[in-house]
Enzyme design. Structure first.
Site, PDB file in Angstrom:
ATOM      1  N   PHE A   1       0.827  -1.206   0.000  1.00  0.00           N
ATOM      2  CA  PHE A   1       0.000   0.000   0.000  1.00  0.00           C
ATOM      3  C   PHE A   1       0.864   1.260   0.000  1.00  0.00           C
ATOM      4  CE2 PHE A   1      -3.290  -3.081   1.482  1.00  0.00           C
ATOM      5  CZ  PHE A   1      -4.207  -2.851   0.463  1.00  0.00           C
ATOM      6  N   SER A   2       0.697   2.153   0.974  1.00  0.00           N
ATOM      7  CA  SER A   2       1.313   3.472   0.855  1.00  0.00           C
ATOM      8  C   SER A   2       2.815   3.520   1.122  1.00  0.00           C
ATOM      9  CB  SER A   2       0.600   4.475   1.768  1.00  0.00           C
ATOM     10  OG  SER A   2      -0.672   4.775   1.236  1.00  0.00           O
ATOM     11  N   ILE A   3       3.428   2.401   1.487  1.00  0.00           N
ATOM     12  CA  ILE A   3       4.895   2.406   1.476  1.00  0.00           C
ATOM     13  C   ILE A   3       5.374   2.539   0.037  1.00  0.00           C
ATOM     14  CG2 ILE A   3       7.001   1.234   2.241  1.00  0.00           C
ATOM     15  CD1 ILE A   3       5.412  -0.284   4.283  1.00  0.00           C
TER      16      ILE A   3
ATOM     17  N   LYS B   1       4.544   4.867  -1.792  1.00  0.00           N
ATOM     18  CA  LYS B   1       4.869   6.287  -1.895  1.00  0.00           C
ATOM     19  C   LYS B   1       6.346   6.521  -1.572  1.00  0.00           C
ATOM     20  CE  LYS B   1       0.277   7.942  -0.387  1.00  0.00           C
ATOM     21  NZ  LYS B   1      -0.494   6.698  -0.487  1.00  0.00           N
TER      22      LYS B   1
ATOM     23  N   TYR C   1      -2.394  14.328   4.325  1.00  0.00           N
ATOM     24  CA  TYR C   1      -2.172  13.014   3.731  1.00  0.00           C
ATOM     25  C   TYR C   1      -3.214  12.782   2.642  1.00  0.00           C
ATOM     26  CZ  TYR C   1      -1.200   8.074   3.258  1.00  0.00           C
ATOM     27  OH  TYR C   1      -0.856   6.846   2.753  1.00  0.00           O
TER      28      TYR C   1
END
Length: 392
Positions: free
Chosen positions: A113-115, A117, A217
């Site tokens: 998921f947002s890792i 980013k 965020y």
């Protein structure tokens, strides 16, 4: 012939029960988070030829007790309570140990998921070092069609640090929200395929507040970053992942990233990899941007990202300051503000890459938590990582 299939015996449900409209829900996420490519179109990035080594047991560490806000419990008990699927710990660059839930074999890939980013931002650092990317340029320098959107008067730095004044909410569970439309554009939800990710991003409007003042965020920022990187380099993100990161890193297994109807990578949250390879990224950052004796990203960029850069004031104005009261956010990475100098990447449903420079420990945790966001558990996880990094 009656009885459960091997699949049902392992996961507790049949494969046919997992669909595009429920893949992020429990209990189906115990399987889908390891097999996103069966549900969403994905680009695949091959690993180095050497392959992955064997799992290494955490041994007696699993029975060690850790004191958390709710009391004392063993490491293994907490791993199970926090819906851990896979965990890898590196100490001074060497595998200390791995742990896997029964439904996740060692070496399986799992969505981070947002890792994603944090991983994507590494390419901003690489391209900046090559003189191809200017973090202080306006977004429209690379994406002229952003004019008129929220990004029309934003800088690349605003995008990198989540300080775009974006009129958008991360409403994960609201099927009628703009966020649901966003997910359809990424082909993550049913009904996608009529609007591309890039087209959707250019429709988002801004708030009245100037850019640069408040940490907000907002995942679309990180998909915009992926497009910025492709425009600056002239290369697809998936190709950059292979050439600039995955091969130099010495990754042990293939990784993948979901793509939309035009093949645009979901750089905000679509990457899948093994816990070991995620830990390798953390170790590369701990080592100031090097891996296997090879520089991957400039040291000055890493230092700015994990130690010295970012606005404390913008972070304090945001909604996540409770997690890291002395923290900051820079280039899609969280600085904890702890005495240990720890920094991390975080993804919904319990994905963590936690790096403690003081103890030379990297912890990669992949999970299938029921809720996308659990503030109370996040607080416990930070305390768990800090304690664990001092025990190995």
């Amino acid at each position: 012939m009656s009885g459960k299939t091997a699949f049902e015996a392992r996961y507790g449900f049949a494969r046919k029960d997992v669909r595009l409209d429920n893949w992020r829900l429990s209990p189906f996420n115990r399987w889908s988070f390891q097999n996103v490519g069966e549900l969403v179109p994905s680009a695949h990035i091959a690993a180095a030829p050497a392959g992955e080594s064997q799992a290494k047991s955490l041994g007696a560490l699993l029975e060690e007790k850790i004191s958390l806000a709710g009391g004392s419990e063993t490491v293994e008990s907490f791993l199970k309570r926090s819906n851990t699927d896979g965990l890898t710990i590196l100490k001074a660059g060497k595998p200390f140990g791995d742990w896997s839930a029964p439904h996740m074999p060692f070496g399986a890939r799992h969505i981070i998921f947002s890792i994603s980013k944090s991983v994507t931002a590494i390419f901003a650092g690489i391209l900046e070092g090559e003189g191809l990317f200017d973090p202080n340029a306006p977004v429209t320098h690379y994406i002229p069609e952003a004019k008129g959107s929220a990004y029309g008067d934003a800088s690349v730095r605003n995008v990198l640090d989540m300080t775009v004044s974006l009129d958008f909410e991360e409403a994960y569970l609201d099927p009628e929200s703009a966020f649901a439309r966003y997910r359809r554009s990424t082909l993550w939800n049913p009904g996608g395929g009529s609007e591309s990710l890039a087209a959707f991003l250019m429709t988002i409007r801004r708030l009245a507040e100037p850019h640069g003042q408040t940490y907000r965020y907002r995942s679309p920022n990180s998909d915009v970053l992926g497009i910025l990187i492709e425009r600056a380099s002239g290369r697809r993100v998936s190709d950059l992942l292979s050439e600039k990161l995955w091969q130099p890193l010495g990754a042990g297994s293939e990784m993948s990233v979901t793509v939309d109807m035009e093949g645009t990578a979901r750089t905000a949250g679509g990457m899948s990899m093994t816990p070991r390879d995620l830990a390798r990224i953390g170790e590369m950052m701990r080592q100031g941007g090097t891996a296997n004796g090879r520089r991957i990203v400039p040291e000055a960029w890493v230092r700015d990202t994990v130690a010295t850069g970012g606005s404390f004031e913008a972070w304090q104005r945001g909604t996540m300051a409770f997690l890291f009261p002395k923290g900051r956010y820079r280039n899609k990475w969280y600085q904890t503000g702890h005495h240990s100098g720890a920094f991390c990447g975080i993804g919904i449903h319990g994905q963590w890459l936690y790096v403690n420079p003081k103890t030379e420990v990297v912890i990669a945790k992949m999970s299938s938590q029921r809720e996308p966001v659990d503030d109370k558990l996040d607080g416990e996880l930070v305390a768990f990582f800090e304690a664990l990094s001092g025990m190995v």
